[in-house]
Design a protein around this motif. Structure first.
Motif, PDB file in Angstrom:
ATOM      1  N   PRO A   1      -4.481  25.777  26.234  1.00  0.00           N
ATOM      2  CA  PRO A   1      -4.763  26.582  25.033  1.00  0.00           C
ATOM      3  C   PRO A   1      -5.884  25.990  24.181  1.00  0.00           C
ATOM      4  O   PRO A   1      -6.758  26.717  23.689  1.00  0.00           O
ATOM      5  CB  PRO A   1      -3.428  26.591  24.284  1.00  0.00           C
ATOM      6  CG  PRO A   1      -2.406  26.367  25.339  1.00  0.00           C
ATOM      7  CD  PRO A   1      -3.041  25.428  26.312  1.00  0.00           C
ATOM      8  N   GLY A   2      -5.875  24.661  24.007  1.00  0.00           N
ATOM      9  CA  GLY A   2      -6.922  24.028  23.224  1.00  0.00           C
ATOM     10  C   GLY A   2      -8.283  24.156  23.876  1.00  0.00           C
ATOM     11  O   GLY A   2      -9.298  24.390  23.204  1.00  0.00           O
ATOM     12  N   ALA A   3      -8.335  24.014  25.213  1.00  0.00           N
ATOM     13  CA  ALA A   3      -9.595  24.145  25.925  1.00  0.00           C
ATOM     14  C   ALA A   3     -10.143  25.560  25.811  1.00  0.00           C
ATOM     15  O   ALA A   3     -11.354  25.761  25.649  1.00  0.00           O
ATOM     16  CB  ALA A   3      -9.402  23.762  27.396  1.00  0.00           C
ATOM     17  N   LEU A   4      -9.268  26.556  25.887  1.00  0.00           N
ATOM     18  CA  LEU A   4      -9.715  27.936  25.763  1.00  0.00           C
ATOM     19  C   LEU A   4     -10.323  28.198  24.381  1.00  0.00           C
ATOM     20  O   LEU A   4     -11.335  28.904  24.255  1.00  0.00           O
ATOM     21  CB  LEU A   4      -8.546  28.887  26.012  1.00  0.00           C
ATOM     22  CG  LEU A   4      -8.024  28.971  27.452  1.00  0.00           C
ATOM     23  CD1 LEU A   4      -6.772  29.837  27.520  1.00  0.00           C
ATOM     24  CD2 LEU A   4      -9.091  29.503  28.396  1.00  0.00           C
ATOM     25  N   SER A   5      -9.722  27.627  23.362  1.00  0.00           N
ATOM     26  CA  SER A   5     -10.265  27.791  22.007  1.00  0.00           C
ATOM     27  C   SER A   5     -11.649  27.173  21.895  1.00  0.00           C
ATOM     28  O   SER A   5     -12.562  27.753  21.290  1.00  0.00           O
ATOM     29  CB  SER A   5      -9.318  27.152  20.980  1.00  0.00           C
ATOM     30  OG  SER A   5      -8.076  27.820  20.959  1.00  0.00           O
TER      31      SER A   5
ATOM     32  N   GLY B   1      -3.068  35.983  30.139  1.00  0.00           N
ATOM     33  CA  GLY B   1      -3.659  36.941  29.209  1.00  0.00           C
ATOM     34  C   GLY B   1      -3.255  36.660  27.776  1.00  0.00           C
ATOM     35  O   GLY B   1      -4.069  36.769  26.848  1.00  0.00           O
ATOM     36  N   ALA B   2      -1.993  36.253  27.584  1.00  0.00           N
ATOM     37  CA  ALA B   2      -1.512  35.929  26.235  1.00  0.00           C
ATOM     38  C   ALA B   2      -2.208  34.691  25.688  1.00  0.00           C
ATOM     39  O   ALA B   2      -2.543  34.627  24.497  1.00  0.00           O
ATOM     40  CB  ALA B   2       0.004  35.725  26.261  1.00  0.00           C
ATOM     41  N   LEU B   3      -2.447  33.697  26.547  1.00  0.00           N
ATOM     42  CA  LEU B   3      -3.155  32.490  26.108  1.00  0.00           C
ATOM     43  C   LEU B   3      -4.586  32.814  25.698  1.00  0.00           C
ATOM     44  O   LEU B   3      -5.111  32.253  24.727  1.00  0.00           O
ATOM     45  CB  LEU B   3      -3.152  31.444  27.226  1.00  0.00           C
ATOM     46  CG  LEU B   3      -1.844  30.693  27.476  1.00  0.00           C
ATOM     47  CD1 LEU B   3      -2.006  29.734  28.638  1.00  0.00           C
ATOM     48  CD2 LEU B   3      -1.411  29.941  26.233  1.00  0.00           C
ATOM     49  N   MET B   4      -5.231  33.711  26.446  1.00  0.00           N
ATOM     50  CA  MET B   4      -6.598  34.116  26.100  1.00  0.00           C
ATOM     51  C   MET B   4      -6.615  34.792  24.736  1.00  0.00           C
ATOM     52  O   MET B   4      -7.498  34.545  23.900  1.00  0.00           O
ATOM     53  CB  MET B   4      -7.142  35.059  27.165  1.00  0.00           C
ATOM     54  CG  MET B   4      -7.335  34.423  28.533  1.00  0.00           C
ATOM     55  SD  MET B   4      -8.829  33.439  28.643  1.00  0.00           S
ATOM     56  CE  MET B   4     -10.078  34.738  28.654  1.00  0.00           C
TER      57      MET B   4
END
Length: 254
Positions: free
Chosen positions: A108-112, A166-169
């Motif tokens: 999650p942090g990397a996606l942000s 998809g929810a994490l994105m």
């Protein structure tokens, strides 16, 4: 879900070139200028070659990985941690990744961070294993260990579900996040050949070995082979191994 089946070829790292080609096709379908692109988890220029093969190599492609061992000494290469991106906001038109994100401790942090380094209207496109990847191996190992010791160790890396991805994105702030799944069914002569391929592909994290777990010894491998054949063996005598590949895309809000 698209399905394809192939027999494991002589080249052990067959999965990344196949996924790079599929991701390049998806990249080519996006009708948006992409002058400056970052690749996370580059492996020997595989994605760059796939993009060049279809005439969609961007003017600037910065290839990066956690180690220099996998980076070809061509173009622009950076050694970096995908969880600590050293870029200013709005640095790239697109960020691409093939078979890298599933190894991160803080996805999650990397996606942000990925979203923040995209320019308004830029996009993130990635392929990573998820879904029921290697469910046959997971089941056979569990059956073998239950029969021998009465308990089962978590030897196969957990996979993320397509809906969870998809929810994490969405949680990371991407606009219009989408995730779809391709299943690639590969066949092997035996379970040992499958494990050797996973190790050769630098996917040994898929076989987690904790300190309190018994080693994957000969007896356990033989029991795993028997369980694999009994539950999943094909009429040809070969064993199937399923790789569920999540292709995800999300946009930096414009």
């Amino acid at each position: 879900m698209r399905r394809s089946r192939l027999e494991a070829p002589a080249a052990t790292d067959f999965l990344r070139p196949e996924l790079a080609a599929r991701l390049a096709e998806r990249f080519a379908d996006i009708a948006r200028p992409t002058e400056r692109v970052l690749e996370l988890g580059s492996t020997h220029g595989i994605l760059r070659h796939a993009l060049a093969a279809i005439g969609r190599l961007p003017p600037v492609l910065i290839e990066s990985d956690l180690t220099s061992a996998t980076l070809e000494k061509q173009g622009c290469c950076l050694v970096l941690d995908e969880e600590r991106l050293p870029f200013k906001p709005a640095s790239f038109d697109a960020v691409l990744s093939v078979m890298a994100l599933h190894k991160l401790n803080d996805l999650p942090g990397a996606l942000s961070q990925i979203r923040l380094c995209l320019r308004p209207g830029g996009f993130f496109l990635a392929a990573l294993p998820g879904g029921d990847t290697l469910h046959e191996l997971r089941f056979a190992l569990a059956q073998a260990e239950l029969a021998s010791s009465g308990g089962a160790a978590a030897r196969v890396h957990p996979s993320i579900d397509v809906r969870d991805m998809g929810a994490l994105m969405q949680r990371a702030g991407f606009a219009l996040p989408m995730a779809d799944l391709d299943r690639i069914d590969v066949t092997y002569p035996d379970v040992l050949a499958l494990i050797r391929d996973l190790r050769a592909m630098a996917e040994t994290s898929l076989l987690v070995q904790a300190k309190d777990q018994p080693p994957l010894n000969r007896a356990l491998l033989q029991a795993t082979q028997s369980a694999y054949v009994a539950n999943f063996g094909l009429a040809t005598g070969r064993l199937p191994a399923s790789f569920d590949i999540l292709f995800v895309i999300g946009w930096q809000p414009d």
